[in-house]
Design a protein around this motif. Sequence first.
Motif, PDB file in Angstrom:
ATOM      1  N   ASP A 156      -5.420  -0.152  -0.089  1.00  0.00           N
ATOM      2  CA  ASP A 156      -5.870   1.299  -0.077  1.00  0.00           C
ATOM      3  C   ASP A 156      -6.484   1.627   1.325  1.00  0.00           C
ATOM      4  O   ASP A 156      -7.364   0.828   1.810  1.00  0.00           O
ATOM      5  CB  ASP A 156      -6.974   1.362  -1.355  1.00  0.00           C
ATOM      6  N   ASN A 157      -6.089   2.649   1.930  1.00  0.00           N
ATOM      7  CA  ASN A 157      -6.454   2.693   3.278  1.00  0.00           C
ATOM      8  C   ASN A 157      -7.936   3.167   3.258  1.00  0.00           C
ATOM      9  O   ASN A 157      -8.374   3.306   4.517  1.00  0.00           O
ATOM     10  CB  ASN A 157      -5.326   3.482   3.902  1.00  0.00           C
ATOM     11  N   VAL A 158      -8.508   3.555   2.266  1.00  0.00           N
ATOM     12  CA  VAL A 158      -9.951   4.064   2.291  1.00  0.00           C
ATOM     13  C   VAL A 158     -10.844   3.008   1.848  1.00  0.00           C
ATOM     14  O   VAL A 158     -11.770   2.600   2.521  1.00  0.00           O
ATOM     15  CB  VAL A 158     -10.065   5.219   1.587  1.00  0.00           C
ATOM     16  N   THR A 159     -10.481   2.182   0.741  1.00  0.00           N
ATOM     17  CA  THR A 159     -11.480   1.351   0.188  1.00  0.00           C
ATOM     18  C   THR A 159     -10.933   0.035   0.463  1.00  0.00           C
ATOM     19  O   THR A 159     -11.925  -0.940   0.359  1.00  0.00           O
ATOM     20  CB  THR A 159     -11.254   1.432  -1.328  1.00  0.00           C
ATOM     21  N   GLY A 160      -9.997  -0.261   1.077  1.00  0.00           N
ATOM     22  CA  GLY A 160      -9.569  -1.668   1.340  1.00  0.00           C
ATOM     23  C   GLY A 160      -9.202  -2.781   0.144  1.00  0.00           C
ATOM     24  O   GLY A 160      -8.944  -3.883   0.308  1.00  0.00           O
ATOM     25  N   ALA A 161      -9.049  -1.714  -0.959  1.00  0.00           N
ATOM     26  CA  ALA A 161      -8.443  -2.637  -2.117  1.00  0.00           C
ATOM     27  C   ALA A 161      -6.839  -3.124  -1.996  1.00  0.00           C
ATOM     28  O   ALA A 161      -6.134  -2.148  -1.604  1.00  0.00           O
ATOM     29  CB  ALA A 161      -8.671  -1.616  -3.239  1.00  0.00           C
ATOM     30  N   ILE A 162      -6.669  -4.301  -2.030  1.00  0.00           N
ATOM     31  CA  ILE A 162      -5.403  -5.036  -2.132  1.00  0.00           C
ATOM     32  C   ILE A 162      -4.772  -5.231  -3.540  1.00  0.00           C
ATOM     33  O   ILE A 162      -5.589  -5.822  -4.318  1.00  0.00           O
ATOM     34  CB  ILE A 162      -5.300  -6.414  -1.364  1.00  0.00           C
ATOM     35  N   SER A 163      -3.567  -4.834  -3.650  1.00  0.00           N
ATOM     36  CA  SER A 163      -3.054  -4.872  -5.196  1.00  0.00           C
ATOM     37  C   SER A 163      -1.441  -5.105  -4.792  1.00  0.00           C
ATOM     38  O   SER A 163      -0.957  -5.147  -3.808  1.00  0.00           O
ATOM     39  CB  SER A 163      -3.031  -3.405  -5.964  1.00  0.00           C
ATOM     40  N   PRO A 164      -0.936  -5.633  -5.900  1.00  0.00           N
ATOM     41  CA  PRO A 164       0.587  -5.920  -5.644  1.00  0.00           C
ATOM     42  C   PRO A 164       1.425  -4.652  -5.582  1.00  0.00           C
ATOM     43  O   PRO A 164       0.917  -3.618  -6.266  1.00  0.00           O
ATOM     44  CB  PRO A 164       1.040  -6.388  -7.298  1.00  0.00           C
ATOM     45  N   SER A 165       2.719  -4.576  -4.797  1.00  0.00           N
ATOM     46  CA  SER A 165       3.343  -3.214  -4.913  1.00  0.00           C
ATOM     47  C   SER A 165       4.042  -3.274  -5.929  1.00  0.00           C
ATOM     48  O   SER A 165       4.338  -4.175  -6.784  1.00  0.00           O
ATOM     49  CB  SER A 165       4.075  -3.233  -3.674  1.00  0.00           C
ATOM     50  N   LYS A 166       5.091  -2.153  -6.299  1.00  0.00           N
ATOM     51  CA  LYS A 166       5.955  -2.155  -7.224  1.00  0.00           C
ATOM     52  C   LYS A 166       7.104  -3.481  -7.240  1.00  0.00           C
ATOM     53  O   LYS A 166       7.266  -4.223  -8.134  1.00  0.00           O
ATOM     54  CB  LYS A 166       6.780  -1.011  -7.499  1.00  0.00           C
ATOM     55  N   MET A 167       7.406  -3.604  -5.832  1.00  0.00           N
ATOM     56  CA  MET A 167       8.342  -4.751  -5.629  1.00  0.00           C
ATOM     57  C   MET A 167       7.585  -5.997  -5.906  1.00  0.00           C
ATOM     58  O   MET A 167       8.124  -6.968  -6.599  1.00  0.00           O
ATOM     59  CB  MET A 167       8.545  -4.682  -4.185  1.00  0.00           C
ATOM     60  N   GLY A 168       6.408  -6.305  -5.648  1.00  0.00           N
ATOM     61  CA  GLY A 168       5.298  -7.437  -5.826  1.00  0.00           C
ATOM     62  C   GLY A 168       5.337  -7.754  -7.218  1.00  0.00           C
ATOM     63  O   GLY A 168       5.339  -8.950  -7.701  1.00  0.00           O
ATOM     64  N   SER A 169       4.742  -6.615  -8.037  1.00  0.00           N
ATOM     65  CA  SER A 169       4.602  -6.874  -9.591  1.00  0.00           C
ATOM     66  C   SER A 169       5.949  -7.521 -10.224  1.00  0.00           C
ATOM     67  O   SER A 169       5.808  -8.402 -11.088  1.00  0.00           O
ATOM     68  CB  SER A 169       4.593  -5.324 -10.113  1.00  0.00           C
ATOM     69  N   TYR A 170       6.952  -7.066  -9.866  1.00  0.00           N
ATOM     70  CA  TYR A 170       8.405  -7.628 -10.163  1.00  0.00           C
ATOM     71  C   TYR A 170       8.616  -9.022  -9.561  1.00  0.00           C
ATOM     72  O   TYR A 170       9.271  -9.989 -10.386  1.00  0.00           O
ATOM     73  CB  TYR A 170       9.453  -6.630  -9.787  1.00  0.00           C
ATOM     74  N   TYR A 171       8.548  -9.203  -8.274  1.00  0.00           N
ATOM     75  CA  TYR A 171       9.144 -10.527  -7.849  1.00  0.00           C
ATOM     76  C   TYR A 171       8.288 -11.623  -7.340  1.00  0.00           C
ATOM     77  O   TYR A 171       8.700 -12.621  -7.105  1.00  0.00           O
ATOM     78  CB  TYR A 171       9.531 -10.015  -6.358  1.00  0.00           C
ATOM     79  N   LEU A 172       6.816 -11.143  -7.506  1.00  0.00           N
ATOM     80  CA  LEU A 172       5.923 -12.250  -7.415  1.00  0.00           C
ATOM     81  C   LEU A 172       6.026 -13.680  -8.059  1.00  0.00           C
ATOM     82  O   LEU A 172       6.095 -13.184  -9.488  1.00  0.00           O
ATOM     83  CB  LEU A 172       4.569 -11.848  -7.282  1.00  0.00           C
TER      84      LEU A 172
END
Length: 724
Positions: A156-172
């Motif tokens: 998140d470019n404002v809060t700095g929150a890091i999360s999986p992307s849609k691709m990451g949710s599927y492929y991690l």
Amino acid sequence: TGPLKDMNFSIPEGGGVRFIYQFTFEPPAVSFRATGEKDGIIDIVPKTGILYLNGSLDWETKAVHRLQVESLDEKGNIVKGPYTVTIHVEDINDNPPEFDQIKYTGVVRQNSRPGKPFMYVHATDRDDPTTPHGQLTYSILHHFPNPYTEMLFQIDNVTGAISPSKMGSYYLDPQKQDTFTLVVTVKDMAGMTTNAFTSSADVIITVKESLWKAPPTIHIQENSTQIYPVNISQVHSNEPDVIYDLFEKEKLPRLPFSIDQNGVIYVTEPLDREEKDTYTFFVVTKDNEGELVDKPLQIHVTVEDINDNPPVCQQAVTVLEVQENEGGGSNIGTVRATDMDKEDTLNSRLQFKIKSQVPAVPASDLFFIQQDTGILQLISSSLNKRIASNYSLKVLVTDAVFQTICDVQIHVIDINDRIPIFEKSDYHNVTVAESLPVGTVILEIQATDGDEPATGSSYIIYQVKEGDPNNTFIIETDPETNQGFVKINKALDFEAAPVYNLVINATNPEPLVPGVQYNSSSLTLFKVFVTNVDEPPVFHMTVYERKVSEDIPVNTLVMTVEAYDPEGDTKIVLKEAQGKHAQYFACRKRLFCKNNAAQKSKATLILHLGDVNDNPPLLAMDYPPFFCYPLSGGEKAFLQATDADEQWYSTFTFSLAGDMNTRNNWEISKVNATHAYLSPKHANFEEKVYNIPVIINDNGKPPLERKVNLEVNVCKCSSEKSCF
């Protein structure tokens, strides 16, 4: 320059020595004096009244300086003042942002929700936060490794929150890659200028297995005597503080399962495999607002069989017949039983054993039963009807736990050593009209048999042996009297066969004993004369078929239908159209005289209509498309078109109508013959419903077109990507 008074100045920080302002003298004043927050940087020249800086201001050190300035006469007495001079230091972007850690570490679970933060990074900037100088923007600069075209993580470019992307949710997947390093940057000036300061930090992310996964198939033994509810499995969400729930799609009267708020699944009552052997249901997790958190898990339960059902005889009494001269080893029948326990398991394996034989003469073991098939056999050829005409057997049928007695009655029947004998060797003749209905009895015949009554040795089967190649006649037997009834089996036709010379034989279902054969006593003769009846006309075909285009002009000749008279009186008879769709047709009638014009026939006309392109295409969608607000770019909505015409006209082209504003905001791209994507060209859409004019063309000749005003909703979405 100017007279002495209260004044405000705004001066950018830095810049070194410089003049600020010059105050002018008003007699009797001859000098000026400045006091207050000079901080060794701000001062005034007494003799000239010049206010100046002898160094650089620093916003981060002091944002406002307040001074008091007064004018003095030659004796040092105050002439005017003191007046307040306020100097506001203007911030410039002279400080790079700084992360509060050199390196960050975080843990993410496989299959975590896209967009759900699992860690944060944070940076600060000493510049003025009310200006772009102190407004920070976060981004991911590098992603090591990066095996896919898209990043597996997002920030998140404002809060700095890091999360999986849609691709990451599927492929991690920790089995493939369990550690990732992100280079995260932070930029001031709200990330909008090229001369902004940028700092970076490493983020080390460890991928762990998803806690949220379905257990293997759960096996539960039926009719268990445990105390319910019984813990049978447990699931774990990747997210804390979720609410667990069950739902099923089978719409059962009751679901004998429950789940608690620790994810423990219970069976709530004993299960019966014979009632239902498998269950499938889903576990879901929800947040406090009732929104789904994880993808539903499918749970499979198999109910394991126990031996809780006894064997059941298929018949209350199994009745068998055996001839008294039957040889040893012959199969005389089968005792059949079933077991409701699971098929092809030891629980339903049945075994057979003869428990008793009554009477036990001339021996107590005349019969043998195959242990695993229930097939009954004679042990030897020692049956004698005069000694015993009936035997009662008790057959014990067992599975591994239960047993059942099945009753068997065996009738010893006389050997078939007598042949049927007809009362008459010739039944002469009968005359019948060709119009006589099928099933009509035209003759009764009788033969007798000297074997034991009501057995297969004495029952008589009558058949036409000669003179009826097309099976026009059939003979049925009265089982009580052995009387035969000759019936019409197929329609008679004087023109095809005016006379039948029939030879009829009489036989038994049981084979004759060796040395005995059927002879002429089991044959009789019978002649049938068929008389002519005035018959209705006959069409050349029973069904006429033709294919025409659906836009065929009125009065077009479709086909010619002809009929003939079997009697040969005329060639063509009255023709007219009747039936459900007769109003669409007209016949040109030709009528010829007949002796009996009341005879009529019908034929079927099947007219296949060929499709023409007379229906424009239309959109086939269950609900209008929507996009989640705010748009992030790259969204697509699936459009489908359909057409009431035949499939070969169903290749569609999609295009946008309307003004340039529509074309600047939206675009349509073809997917296949019947589908297209509608995509926004940018992300600057308001939260409202947009009307988009869409044109759909089919590929007919000529092509047809339909213009549709498509309503597209830009709306806030739930976590499951649906409008609310």
